[in-house]
Structures are given as structure tokens and as C-alpha cells.
Design an enzyme around this catalytic site. Structure first.
Site, PDB file in Angstrom:
ATOM      1  N   GLY A 173      40.455  39.077  34.386  1.00 44.46           N
ATOM      2  CA  GLY A 173      41.509  40.072  34.160  1.00 44.46           C
ATOM      3  C   GLY A 173      41.825  40.858  35.412  1.00 44.46           C
ATOM      4  NE  ARG A 212      40.745  43.354  44.548  1.00 40.58           N
ATOM      5  CZ  ARG A 212      40.453  43.114  45.823  1.00 40.58           C
ATOM      6  NH1 ARG A 212      40.101  44.113  46.604  1.00 40.58           N
ATOM      7  NH2 ARG A 212      40.498  41.894  46.302  1.00 40.58           N
ATOM      8  CE  LYS A 233      44.267  42.302  45.453  1.00 38.99           C
ATOM      9  NZ  LYS A 233      44.533  40.969  46.082  1.00 38.99           N
ATOM     10  CG  ASP A 253      35.215  49.586  44.399  1.00 33.88           C
ATOM     11  OD1 ASP A 253      36.110  48.722  44.285  1.00 33.88           O
ATOM     12  OD2 ASP A 253      34.715  49.900  45.500  1.00 33.88           O
ATOM     13  NE  ARG A 272      46.940  37.072  37.886  1.00 33.14           N
ATOM     14  CZ  ARG A 272      46.639  37.263  39.177  1.00 33.14           C
ATOM     15  NH1 ARG A 272      45.932  36.362  39.822  1.00 33.14           N
ATOM     16  NH2 ARG A 272      47.018  38.363  39.782  1.00 33.14           N
ATOM     17  CG  ASP A 280      41.013  33.641  38.609  1.00 34.69           C
ATOM     18  OD1 ASP A 280      40.294  32.640  38.746  1.00 34.69           O
ATOM     19  OD2 ASP A 280      40.879  34.667  39.298  1.00 34.69           O
TER      20      ASP A 280
END
Length: 496
Positions: A102, A105, A124, A136, A194, A263
Site C-alpha cells: 500500500g 509514504r 510522497k 516512517d 498499479r 507494485d
């Protein structure tokens, strides 16, 4: 100070002439995404902006230069009409099923109505999402500059790609191999769907949602498939053909993606997710640009076959809708026909062959073999070849080869082929298909080093060159020269 920015400010109501937001992807339903706000960054600043793309999107120049735009495109302010979300997908990574992935970021702000139709706007590096796993959710200045420049470079080369509107930076620290600073790159595309989106709903037996997704893609981007007897097989065939053309473009220009996981494959046949990419310096068919790719799965010469492998995975994902394995396999067959034809056509253009003859494929193959055996700089060879004529001494091209006899034999073969070609048309064709400028690793690295010191002139200079890579740009020949010795020591990986 950072804690005070944990919640975005109230939505901006951007009146004319600001952008008007919607979000067609959000209409698919909550099973496809999680709605959330980006995580703000302290004291953002501009790193680079593509005014050319902004105009294509119908954005006013002054809006992209405004403090409001800086806040919105960093994720610090929301805008009326947008519905920020992170989508869920799955995928095969390095040939192994990775399960649920998924947008870890990236956050889709929404889409804009533009003169070219709806365009999704995604940021992004906008912070952690439910799909970040152990990450993170941030991006660093280094990788964001690389993606910004690469996206616009590929567009300038005429290669299907997502685009990049801007990069914003912040002094907020981000830990990678070392402590770096945060950045956000704003990406645009008609869609960021995607192969992995289809794999997710197929592998989890959510076949109703798989059909919803496929219908959304067909109706929005492949409407001709709706008229086919089996629309989902027609979709697979159309995606296969677009992907074949994309691979031909990559191979012809000498582009290595570096991480062709399912992906990272666009359902629209676009180049997407610029991480450990590289434009070839010395021509090496087996070149591996990704330091993390220890097995060489994504080497330059393996990219066309990997694309077919990924399409096979897409076919498997669509099988619950196609319902006939033989029909799915037949839909994939188009790739095997279209890719070699598309590559041959691109290479004929690079060679300046304005007609087609029976021996062209052999000439193309002998060219690749000669370049490989002499490790010739790929971009410089093709650009110098634009000045080749059967009557000239060919010194500027010959000087690139240590095996002069092999070059002379090839030059004779090439000269004989040019006998039937109009030389004026040939020169024009070659100059339009062999760029003078590509985003070499060392050029990007030099711009990044300066940007870390808050000098963004290198980013802006590269952007202007790469948006028009076939032009001469007098005074900038150093950007089109051979890479320095230290360039070979640059390592790029999945964190790049």
C-alpha cells in the site's frame, strides 16, 4: 514546535484562479483506501518547481509560487474539495509474494480537472499511513530530487511517465543510513493504480472489489475494452501492449528502473516510482543499477522479460473476471509481438533509417554487440552518430572504440545501409531521437550535494536541460560529457 504541527490547519477554500479539487478514486469505496491527513513538516521551503507542468495542469504561475501552495504541497494544509487518502495494494517484490503493501509514504490529495483531463495529485513523503509497515512514511531530500528530475527527464525524452510538479524540503531530520533531511515530492498522473492493486483484491478473494476496480480502469482509461466480448481480457491485452511500448522505450534510451516489482508497474503503462534508477553510462547489457538487487533480477537486459513476468501476474489476478485461462494467456501474447516490433522501430529511428529493410534487425543487433564489447558510453555514442555520414572519416565516433577494426567493419555495414536513405531526413530524425542530455547519476549527485547546502541552482539548471534534452543548450556541454571516475562509486539502492 513540531508537535504543534501534528494536525493540519483548517481547509483552504482556494478561490479562482486556484486549483479545483475532486477525488474520483475515493468513489470506489473505503475498501480501497484509508482516508487520512498528511503529517505536516516544520518550516517547509521550495527546492524545485516545474512551471512547464504547472501550466499543463492549468495552474497559474503565481499559485505555484505562493505560500499557500507551499503549505498544501508539503501536506501542512488541506484544501476544500480534496479527500486525502492512502490506497491499499499488494504485490510481488523481487519475484516473491509480499502480501499486503500500500501507499506507505504517499498520500493522494485528489484530482484536478486540467486541459488534458483529470490528473491525480499525490504527495510522497507525507508521513506514516496504515500501510507504512515499519517505515516512517517520510522521503529524504536526496531521493525526492532524484524522482523530481527523473520524472521530468523521462517526459522530456517522450517516454510515458508519471510527472513531478515540485519538491519541497524541511530541516526535519529523517534517519536512513545516516541522518538526512525530509522532503516531499508532488507527483501527477491520470492514475496511480498499479498491477498490485489487482493482485490485492484477487489474492484476498475480494472479487466484487476486483471487478469494481477493473470497471473503473476500463471506463476511465480503456473505454474501447468495454465493447469487447470479454472486456477484462481486452484490458489485459491493452495493458500488455502499453507495457511493451514502455519497455521498448526504456531499452532504446538505456534506462534501468532497478526495482520492477508488480507494485511498481503502472496499469497505464507509465514509468512509476523512481528509486534506484539509472541511465546507462558505459553500455553493459547486464548492468545492475540497484545495489539492493544482489541477484541481478532487474538488470538492464532482463527488464523486458521481467515486464512479461509481471504481466503474467496481472493476468493471474484478473483470471476470476476473465474466467478462461487460455483467453488470458492469449491476451498476454500481444506483448511478445509488440515489444520486438516497437524496439526495432525505435532503434531504426536512432540509426536514422527512414525506411525499413530486411537486414535492419541484424544491423541493430550488431550495433548492440559492438557497444557492449567496447563498453562505449551509450548516450554519447548515439549523439555523435548523428553527425556520421558515409563520406566522412567518422573520427568522433571511432574515437569511442578501442577495437577500431570492429568499428570499421560496422561502419561499412552502416554506410551501405544508409545508401538508400535521404541524408537530410536522417540527420533530423536522429537528432530528435538521440538526446544530448540524460540524468546521469553524477549529475544528480552534484545537484543533491549543493541542495543539501540550500543551493538549488543545480536542480533548476538540470531541470531546464532535461525538459528539452534534444536541444543543444550552448554553454552547457559539460552536462553532456563523460562521467567522472568517481561516478562509478555511486551506489543507489531501494532507499535512494
Amino acid at each position: 514546535m513540531i508537535a504543534a504541527l501534528d494536525t493540519p490547519s483548517a481547509p483552504l477554500d482556494l478561490a479562482e484562479p486556484g486549483p479545483k479539487w475532486g477525488n474520483s478514486f475515493a468513489r470506489l469505496g473505503p475498501g480501497f483506501y484509508t482516508e487520512l491527513q498528511p503529517t505536516p513538516l516544520p518550516s517547509p521551503y521550495w527546492v524545485g518547481r516545474s512551471q512547464a507542468l504547472a501550466r499543463e495542469l492549468g495552474l497559474e504561475d503565481h499559485w505555484l509560487e505562493s505560500a499557500e501552495a507551499l503549505e498544501v504541497l508539503t501536506g501542512n494544509r488541506s484544501t476544500a474539495g480534496s479527500r486525502p487518502l492512502a490506497s491499499v495494494y499488494s504485490g510481488h517484490q523481487f519475484g516473491v509474494w509480499a502480501g499486503q503493501l500500500g501507499d506507505g509514504r504517499a498520500i493522494l490529495l485528489g484530482d484536478l480537472q486540467t486541459p488534458a483531463g483529470p490528473q491525480e495529485i499525490q504527495i510522497k513523503g507525507a508521513g506514516r499511513t496504515p500501510y507504512s509497515r515499519m517505515g516512517d512514511g517520510r522521503a529524504v531530500l536526496r531521493s525526492s530530487i532524484r524522482e523530481f528530475l527523473a520524472s521530468e527527464a523521462m517526459h522530456g525524452l517522450g517516454i510515458p511517465t508519471t510527472r513531478a510538479l515540485c519538491v519541497t524540503g524541511s530541516d526535519a531530520p529523517v534517519r536512513r543510513e545516516e541522518i538526512e533531511t525530509a522532503a516531499v515530492v508532488t507527483r501527477t498522473s491520470p492514475s496511480f493504480i498499479r498491477f498490485g492493486h489487482f493482485e490485492h483484491f484477487s489474492y484476498s478473494n475480494q472479487h466484487d472489489r476486483l471487478k469494481t476496480l477493473a470497471d473503473y480502469v476500463i471506463d476511465g482509461f480503456y473505454p474501447a475494452c468495454r465493447e469487447a466480448k470479454q472486456p477484462y481480457a481486452a484490458l489485459l491485452e491493452a495493458v500488455s501492449e502499453r507495457t511493451a511500448h514502455l519497455m521498448a522505450a526504456w531499452q532504446a534510451i538505456g534506462f534501468c528502473h532497478g526495482v520492477m516489482n508488480t507494485d511498481n508497474m503502472s496499469i497505464l503503462g507509465l514509468t512509476i516510482d523512481y528509486g534506484p534508477f539509472q541511465f546507462l553510462d558505459a553500455f553493459d547489457p547486464g548492468h545492475i543499477c540497484n545495489h539492493s538487487d544482489t541477484q541481478g533480477r532487474y538488470a538492464y537486459n532482463k527488464q523486458p522479460n521481467i515486464a512479461y513476468w509481471n504481466l503474467f501476474c496481472l493476468g493471474q489476478a484478473l483470471l476470476p473476471l476473465i474466467e478462461d485461462q487460455e483467453q488470458a494467456l492469449a491476451a498476454l501474447e500481444s506483448y511478445k509481438t509488440v515489444f520486438p516490433q516497437a524496439l526495432e522501430a525505435r532503434m531504426r529511428d536512432k540509426l536514422g533509417l527512414t525506411d525499413t529493410q530486411a537486414g535492419d534487425r541484424e544491423l541493430i543487433e550488431s550495433t548492440f554487440k559492438l557497444l557492449a564489447s567496447n563498453k562505449v558510453d551509450y548516450t554519447i555514442f548515439w549523439r555523435r552518430l548523428c553527425g556520421f555520414t558515409p563520406q566522412s572519416g567518422h573520427e568522433s565516433v571511432r574515437d569511442l572504440f578501442f577495437d577500431r577494426e570492429s568499428f570499421n567493419a560496422w561502419a561499412l555495414q552502416y554506410s551501405e545501409r544508409l545508401a538508400s536513405v535521404d541524408q537530410g531526413l536522417r540527420a533530423d530524425l536522429m537528432l530528435k531521437n538521440n538526446p544530448k542530455f540524460v540524468l546521469r547519476n553524477h549529475l544528480g549527485e552534484e545537484a543533491i550535494r549543493a541542495a543539501k547546502l540550500k543551493d538549488f541552482s543545480g536542480v533548476n539548471t538540470l531541470l531546464s536541460l532535461l525538459q528539452a534534452p534534444f536541444d543543444e543548450h550552448p554553454g552547457h556541454d559539460s552536462f553532456a560529457g563523460f562521467p567522472p571516475d568517481w561516478a562509478s562509486s555511486i551506489e543507489i539502492s531501494c532507499s535512494s
